[in-house]
Design a protein around this motif. Structure first.
Motif, PDB file in Angstrom:
ATOM      1  N   ILE A  41     -64.732 155.956   8.795  1.00 54.77           N
ATOM      2  CA  ILE A  41     -64.099 155.304   7.643  1.00 54.77           C
ATOM      3  C   ILE A  41     -63.475 156.312   6.683  1.00 54.77           C
ATOM      4  O   ILE A  41     -62.913 155.922   5.664  1.00 54.77           O
ATOM      5  CB  ILE A  41     -65.102 154.417   6.880  1.00 54.77           C
ATOM      6  CG1 ILE A  41     -66.304 155.239   6.403  1.00 54.77           C
ATOM      7  CG2 ILE A  41     -65.551 153.255   7.747  1.00 54.77           C
ATOM      8  CD1 ILE A  41     -67.276 154.446   5.548  1.00 54.77           C
TER       9      ILE A  41
ATOM     10  N   VAL B  30     -60.596 158.585   5.582  1.00 53.84           N
ATOM     11  CA  VAL B  30     -59.155 158.670   5.817  1.00 53.84           C
ATOM     12  C   VAL B  30     -58.550 159.662   4.824  1.00 53.84           C
ATOM     13  O   VAL B  30     -59.150 159.990   3.788  1.00 53.84           O
ATOM     14  CB  VAL B  30     -58.478 157.295   5.669  1.00 53.84           C
ATOM     15  CG1 VAL B  30     -58.984 156.321   6.731  1.00 53.84           C
ATOM     16  CG2 VAL B  30     -58.701 156.726   4.273  1.00 53.84           C
TER      17      VAL B  30
ATOM     18  N   ASP C 284     -62.322 154.055   3.662  1.00 50.89           N
ATOM     19  CA  ASP C 284     -61.736 152.747   3.949  1.00 50.89           C
ATOM     20  C   ASP C 284     -62.869 151.748   4.202  1.00 50.89           C
ATOM     21  O   ASP C 284     -63.393 151.640   5.309  1.00 50.89           O
ATOM     22  CB  ASP C 284     -60.821 152.840   5.166  1.00 50.89           C
ATOM     23  CG  ASP C 284     -60.103 151.519   5.449  1.00 50.89           C
ATOM     24  OD1 ASP C 284     -60.247 150.586   4.632  1.00 50.89           O
ATOM     25  OD2 ASP C 284     -59.415 151.430   6.481  1.00 50.89           O
TER      26      ASP C 284
ATOM     27  N   THR D 104     -62.689 148.621   4.347  1.00 50.83           N
ATOM     28  CA  THR D 104     -62.301 147.477   5.176  1.00 50.83           C
ATOM     29  C   THR D 104     -62.799 147.651   6.611  1.00 50.83           C
ATOM     30  O   THR D 104     -62.882 146.680   7.357  1.00 50.83           O
ATOM     31  CB  THR D 104     -60.774 147.305   5.180  1.00 50.83           C
ATOM     32  OG1 THR D 104     -60.158 148.473   5.742  1.00 50.83           O
ATOM     33  CG2 THR D 104     -60.266 147.086   3.761  1.00 50.83           C
ATOM     34  N   ARG D 105     -63.134 148.880   6.995  1.00 52.50           N
ATOM     35  CA  ARG D 105     -63.634 149.158   8.346  1.00 52.50           C
ATOM     36  C   ARG D 105     -65.126 149.503   8.322  1.00 52.50           C
ATOM     37  O   ARG D 105     -65.659 150.032   9.293  1.00 52.50           O
ATOM     38  CB  ARG D 105     -62.848 150.314   8.962  1.00 52.50           C
ATOM     39  CG  ARG D 105     -61.339 150.132   8.927  1.00 52.50           C
ATOM     40  CD  ARG D 105     -60.634 151.266   9.634  1.00 52.50           C
ATOM     41  NE  ARG D 105     -60.933 151.265  11.065  1.00 52.50           N
ATOM     42  CZ  ARG D 105     -60.621 152.273  11.880  1.00 52.50           C
ATOM     43  NH1 ARG D 105     -60.033 153.355  11.395  1.00 52.50           N
ATOM     44  NH2 ARG D 105     -60.922 152.198  13.160  1.00 52.50           N
TER      45      ARG D 105
END
Length: 287
Positions: free
Chosen positions: A262, A264, A274, A276-277
């Protein structure tokens, strides 16, 4: 068999044979209740108390400028008295009404002090905003088959001296043939973090000596096993201890999976996470 601990770490066991004491722990019930229930209870108590005194005023009479037999006049006079507003249009003139006003004003002052203190205590109670991964995974990590899950601090501040403990609840049979429920600790590679600000990957190596060594999804399901996690730490904003709990059932443990990365890099070169992941997994070798 149904799970004994909810995903939020609360007990799902039904207590039988325990004496009921609905009024024995009101303070704890107040702090644990959701805000919508608190506001509804205060509103109902406020309206009920005014309605009760309004009926008493109707029976006693003696309210100047109040229409005789009108509940609305008595109710709104009660509201003014309970809140010590006193517009001056309606006022008590009889002894009975004066006594009721004295009692109601005392109830209003006391009630305001109590509710203010309880609301402040609920506001001041520190809470953790911790995000737990929806599943736990079992896969190779540094060459060792390991149980892993993620946890993240979704609040902008830091949790210092954070400590994470993991255990497994399951049924076992004693040497006497008795079926009992036992808790076993599952040691982590890193159980403490000086500063818990972002995310944390909890890793339990499944090596000889681990209670998960040699277990399979089928054997864990047969013993009705559950993984129980507890996170504690010191909130830097409140300087008070916070805690969060979570549990994973056998069906929420994915074998041969690992979490995706996650971390990035933003276009300007800064590192980011991130979320969202956060719950995403990908296939990984077990052995």
């Amino acid at each position: 068999m149904a799970r004994m601990i909810s995903r939020e770490g609360r007990s799902l066991l039904v207590q039988q044979g325990m004496p009921r004491r609905p009024l024995g722990d009101l303070y704890h019930s107040w702090l644990a209740a959701p805000w919508r229930r608190i506001l509804a209870a205060v509103l109902l108590l406020y309206l009920g108390l005014n309605a009760l005194f309004a009926c008493a005023y109707l029976l006693s009479g003696g309210i100047e400028n109040a229409r005789e037999g009108f509940f609305s006049d008595a109710f709104f006079f009660s509201v003014q008295t309970l809140a010590t507003i006193g517009y001056g249009r309606m006022s008590p003139v009889s002894l009975g009404a004066q006594v009721l006003v004295t009692i109601e004003s005392f109830c209003g002052l006391t009630g305001l002090a109590l509710v203010s203190g309880l609301v402040f205590a609920k506001f001041a109670r520190p809470t953790a905003r911790v995000l737990w991964s929806e599943v736990a995974v079992v896969a190779k990590q540094d060459g060792v088959t390991s149980l892993m899950f993620r946890v993240a601090n979704t609040r902008g501040n830091q949790v210092v001296e954070a400590r994470l403990r993991v255990g497994m609840l399951r049924f076992e049979t004693t040497a006497e043939g008795e079926r009992v429920r036992r808790m076993h600790d599952l040691p982590l590679v890193r159980a403490e973090s000086m500063v818990f600000a972002l995310s944390w990957m909890a890793i339990h190596p499944i090596v000889p000596g681990s209670k998960l060594y040699g277990e399979t999804p089928e054997s864990l399901r047969a013993s009705n096993a559950e993984i129980f996690c507890s996170l504690t730490g010191l909130d830097e904003t409140f300087s008070q201890t916070i805690h969060s709990r979570h549990s994973y059932s056998v069906d929420e443990i994915l074998w041969g999976k690992r979490f995706v990365d996650i971390m990035v890099t933003l276009p300007d070169g800064r590192a980011a996470i991130d979320y969202t992941r956060f719950h995403e997994t990908k296939p990984a070798p077990l052995g």
